[in-house]
Design a protein around this motif. Structure first.
Motif, PDB file in Angstrom:
ATOM      1  N   THR A   1      12.229 -36.576 -65.910  1.00  0.00           N
ATOM      2  CA  THR A   1      11.138 -37.431 -66.549  1.00  0.00           C
ATOM      3  C   THR A   1       9.976 -36.396 -67.207  1.00  0.00           C
ATOM      4  OG1 THR A   1      10.164 -36.537 -64.248  1.00  0.00           O
ATOM      5  CG2 THR A   1      11.175 -38.752 -64.378  1.00  0.00           C
TER       6      THR A   1
ATOM      7  N   LYS B   1       8.817 -37.238 -70.694  1.00  0.00           N
ATOM      8  CA  LYS B   1       8.895 -38.756 -71.055  1.00  0.00           C
ATOM      9  C   LYS B   1       7.698 -39.355 -70.555  1.00  0.00           C
ATOM     10  CE  LYS B   1      14.089 -39.097 -70.764  1.00  0.00           C
ATOM     11  NZ  LYS B   1      14.375 -39.468 -72.279  1.00  0.00           N
TER      12      LYS B   1
ATOM     13  N   ALA C   1       7.274 -42.103 -67.996  1.00  0.00           N
ATOM     14  CA  ALA C   1       8.058 -42.500 -67.212  1.00  0.00           C
ATOM     15  C   ALA C   1       7.586 -43.115 -65.951  1.00  0.00           C
ATOM     16  CB  ALA C   1       9.267 -41.294 -66.682  1.00  0.00           C
TER      17      ALA C   1
ATOM     18  N   VAL D   1       8.197 -43.492 -61.809  1.00  0.00           N
ATOM     19  CA  VAL D   1       9.351 -43.215 -60.512  1.00  0.00           C
ATOM     20  C   VAL D   1       8.760 -44.110 -59.263  1.00  0.00           C
ATOM     21  CG1 VAL D   1       9.890 -41.478 -58.787  1.00  0.00           C
ATOM     22  CG2 VAL D   1       9.237 -40.841 -61.164  1.00  0.00           C
TER      23      VAL D   1
ATOM     24  N   VAL E   1       3.961 -38.995 -66.359  1.00  0.00           N
ATOM     25  CA  VAL E   1       4.975 -39.458 -65.048  1.00  0.00           C
ATOM     26  C   VAL E   1       3.977 -39.861 -64.144  1.00  0.00           C
ATOM     27  CG1 VAL E   1       6.723 -38.980 -63.863  1.00  0.00           C
ATOM     28  CG2 VAL E   1       6.543 -37.626 -65.918  1.00  0.00           C
TER      29      VAL E   1
ATOM     30  N   ARG F   1      11.476 -44.737 -69.349  1.00  0.00           N
ATOM     31  CA  ARG F   1      12.538 -44.474 -68.090  1.00  0.00           C
ATOM     32  C   ARG F   1      12.042 -44.841 -67.000  1.00  0.00           C
ATOM     33  NH1 ARG F   1      15.930 -39.418 -68.047  1.00  0.00           N
ATOM     34  NH2 ARG F   1      17.174 -40.776 -69.603  1.00  0.00           N
TER      35      ARG F   1
END
Length: 742
Positions: free
Chosen positions: A261, A264, A266, A268, A323, A341
């Motif tokens: 991560t 990027k 991203a 979670v 993230v 992602r």
């Protein structure tokens, strides 16, 4: 594309917006929505994937009407489930309306009073609101409702699936009927959702209480998916050596999340606020250890609005990697830009949640939606048999298979006797009108669409009970008004919401609000919030405030969490995954290996042979392969109906996977007794003890216990569903594969 493009029929400022965005053409959902709204008087349900242009599909034709024929009050009422979603949509609609001369307003707890006053003085354009703020308007400003909404043309409900089947959905549909009566308007309804399994139920819900039919617009989706599932085993730490192994396993797990991560943009996803906090804390520790940038954020309902907005901005428009560990608060339709992602820690509890979370990535162009499941589970070779199954991994595979292969999403169940919301809408209606004849109040409330399953005698009994408990009073003239007991409930701002919310203390670092916690720790205690560690300096109980300073102490989190409900279809698919030999291409090596070991253990142990199997000694395992509601029905049946006849000493549920039952009954004998009992139960109320009235909703405690009991029996238990699940659990999967698409 179905039919000619309606581009030329759209208002000039919308055409200009489309040019500005450099769109080549309108999307299917937008073309179809224009057809329904321009050429028919029908309501509209737009069911299409995330980033498919649903919001524009609803707004383009509705705003075109307001442009050509301006409304004399609010013309479009948009209802959203989250303040954050409303704020996000507010900015999007403002950009769309830049040259349209149609004002847009938003109204919720964080909006300044001056803004609300302006709207009251000049009601017009588009109003975006939460159900809770709309409740406040209907209750406290009934005289303003006609001026605000008498020329209302459209009501838009975003994220329809987030409302349906929940008390909040019953509240929303009740509010729409009340608003139409109070303002003498007949607006058309537009529902938006990316996650619907049964369009018919959704259409029925959306059009409830109105004569118009609901047209469903559901263009076929076809986005590319990039899925992977990895498994991490955490050893059970019984001695020092195993404790070291556990620590190494956790380090490997968090390093894996970090490596996948930190470069990027991203998301979670976690299934609890606690996991979101701990994950962010660990990722920040790794960044510090590697002397790399801290790009980590946390986003959940107990973090201050300002910090949540900072997280959203970092993901949407920040320059570099960002993230965020998040719960359901980022699952709904907030546009977070081009996320690269999505990682899911554990598995979602439902296909519906999986689809929403998957839709957060790949929102631009032909980019694939990318989602990585990381299933970390304790593994103890000495544990009892069902505890050695990787339940989270099985659930991850089941939700992927059901949605990706079969496009199945959980059907919504509409409550038959929502008695808590019945109390809520009774008190809200009475507050709004001041006083009412009992017959008039009954007519006003029982004709709301959600309460058709409530008998007039039941409502009469509830009013009698509310008189006894002083929630309402009867005047000398015989009319009803709110009583002293009711005033305390109705005049609290928490009354606007029908969902359960724990009383929280606000946490401050100096004057900065960080968020809130439900469990209040003593001074000197350390805990995690907003992905950082804090030490309690002072607790102000009177003002419900906790003052903290930054700390390096031990980790703890201060919310009580609960898992989600699982549908029977998901549980049956998990059994099928264990039983069959199918290889799933998205399983990474660790996950594939863990599944193979679980399958071997299931075959060798006879785990799948019957729903009830011997566990050694006088114990049995029951694996019903049934959803949460059916599992709870079985638990009740065992405890209340079979404990004495079958000589059961103990029933220990591990919801919704298995139970451990101890006593003198054998496996076949107990299964036969369960099936016989299910066939002979006259009514689900027979599963409740004589004095028992379990609550299903926030306001059930104010309703007569007999009515609460009846409501729980019809809405909280499922005897028929349990019988069907047990029947299916006794057969190999090939006998069931075609039967469960209900």
């Amino acid at each position: 594309m179905s039919g000619p493009s309606p581009f030329s029929r759209l208002a000039p400022f919308i055409q200009e917006y489309i040019y500005r965005k450099k769109w080549d053409s309108l999307r299917d959902a937008q073309v179809e929505a224009c057809r329904v709204l321009f050429d028919t008087p029908h309501h509209l349900l737009i069911a299409s994937g995330t980033a498919s242009g649903k919001t524009e599909a609803a707004f383009f034709p509705a705003l075109t009407e307001l442009y050509h024929r301006p409304s004399e009050s609010v013309g479009i009422l948009y209802i959203g489930p989250l303040k954050a979603l409303i704020n996000d949509q507010f900015e999007r609609i403002k950009e769309l309306l830049r040259d349209g001369e149609v004002p847009v307003w938003h109204w919720h707890g964080d909006v300044a009073q001056a803004e609300k006053t302006k709207l009251m003085q000049r009601p017009s354009g588009v109003l975006q609101i939460t159900p809770e703020s709309l409740e406040g308007l209907l209750m406290n400003r009934p005289n303003a409702i006609p001026a605000l909404f008498h020329d209302l043309r459209y009501i838009m409900i975003d994220e329809v699936h987030a409302f349906m089947g929940a008390d909040r959905g019953i509240q929303v549909i009740s509010q729409l009927t009340r608003l139409e009566r109070m303002a003498s308007c007949k607006p058309r309804r537009i529902g938006l959702s990316a996650t619907l399994g049964d369009y018919e139920i959704a259409a029925r819900w959306l059009g409830a209480g109105t004569p118009q039919p609901v047209e469903v617009v559901s263009p076929p989706g076809g986005r590319k998916l990039k899925l992977s599932v990895e498994h991490f085993s955490f050893p059970d730490a019984r001695d020092e050596r195993e404790a070291e192994h556990l620590e190494l396993a956790k380090q490997k797990y968090y390093n894996f999340i970090y490596d996948n991560t930190h470069r990027k943009k991203a998301l979670v996803f976690t299934n609890s606020r606690t996991d979101a906090e701990l994950t962010t804390l660990e990722l920040r520790r790794i960044a510090a250890k590697r002397e790399e940038r801290d790009v980590f954020h946390v986003h959940h309902g107990s973090i201050s609005a300002m910090l949540r907005e900072e997280t959203e901005a970092a993901l949407r428009s920040g320059p570099g990697p960002a993230v965020a560990a998040a719960t359901v608060t980022l699952e709904l339709g907030i546009d977070l830009g081009e996320l690269e992602r999505v990682i899911q820690l554990g598995a979602p509890y439902s296909c519906s949640s999986f689809v929403q979370r998957l839709g957060r990535s790949g929102r631009r162009g032909d980019q694939a939606s990318e989602m990585m499941f990381l299933c970390a589970e304790e593994e103890d070779e000495d544990a009892q048999l069902p505890a050695r199954m990787p339940w989270t991994l099985l659930r991850a595979i089941a939700v992927i298979e059901l949605y990706v292969r079969e496009r199945w999403v959980e059907p919504v169940e509409l409550r038959k006797k929502p008695v808590g919301v019945l109390y809520h809408q009774t008190m809200s209606t009475l507050k709004s009108i001041g006083e009412a004849e009992p017959a008039d109040l009954a007519r006003a409330v029982l004709t709301l669409p959600a309460f058709r399953g409530v008998e007039p005698e039941e409502y009469k009994a509830m009013l009698q009970y509310l008189l006894q408990t002083d929630h309402i009073q009867q005047t000398e003239e015989g009319t009803l008004i709110i009583g002293l007991g009711g005033e305390k409930i109705v005049n609290n701002f928490r009354f606007y919401a029908v969902f359960k919310d724990d009383e929280e203390h606000v946490v401050y670092n100096g004057s900065e609000e960080i968020g809130s916690i439900t469990t209040v720790p003593p001074p000197g205690y350390c805990f995690s919030l907003a992905g950082k560690l804090w030490k309690v300096e002072e607790v102000d109980s009177k003002h419900k405030a906790v003052y903290v300073k930054s700390s390096r102490g031990k980790v703890d989190t201060l919310w009580l969490g609960a898992g989600g409900d699982v549908h029977t279809r998901v549980m049956q698919k998990m059994r099928q995954v264990l039983e069959e030999h199918t290889l799933y291409p998205y399983l990474a090596p660790g996950a594939a290996n863990r599944l193979e070991r679980a399958r071997r253990l299931a075959r060798e142990s006879g785990l799948l042979r019957s729903p009830v199997i011997p566990a050694g000694g006088d114990s049995l395992f029951i694996l019903p392969w049934a959803g949460s509601k059916q599992f709870r029905t079985l638990e009740r049946l065992l405890k209340h109906n079979l404990t004495d006849p079958m000589g059961l000493r103990q029933v220990v549920p591990m919801e919704p996977y298995y139970m451990v039952v101890s006593g003198r009954a054998g496996a076949e004998e107990l299964l036969a007794a369960i099936r016989a009992e299910l066939n002979s139960i006259p009514h689900p109320e027979a599963l409740l003890a004589a004095s028992e009235s379990p609550f299903l909703g926030k306001y059930d405690e104010f309703v007569p216990p007999e009515l609460v009991r009846r409501a729980y029996a019809v809405d909280g238990l499922d005897v028929k569903g349990l019988a069907e699940a047990l029947e299916a659990a006794g057969k190999p999967s090939e006998y069931r594969s075609g039967s469960s698409n209900e």
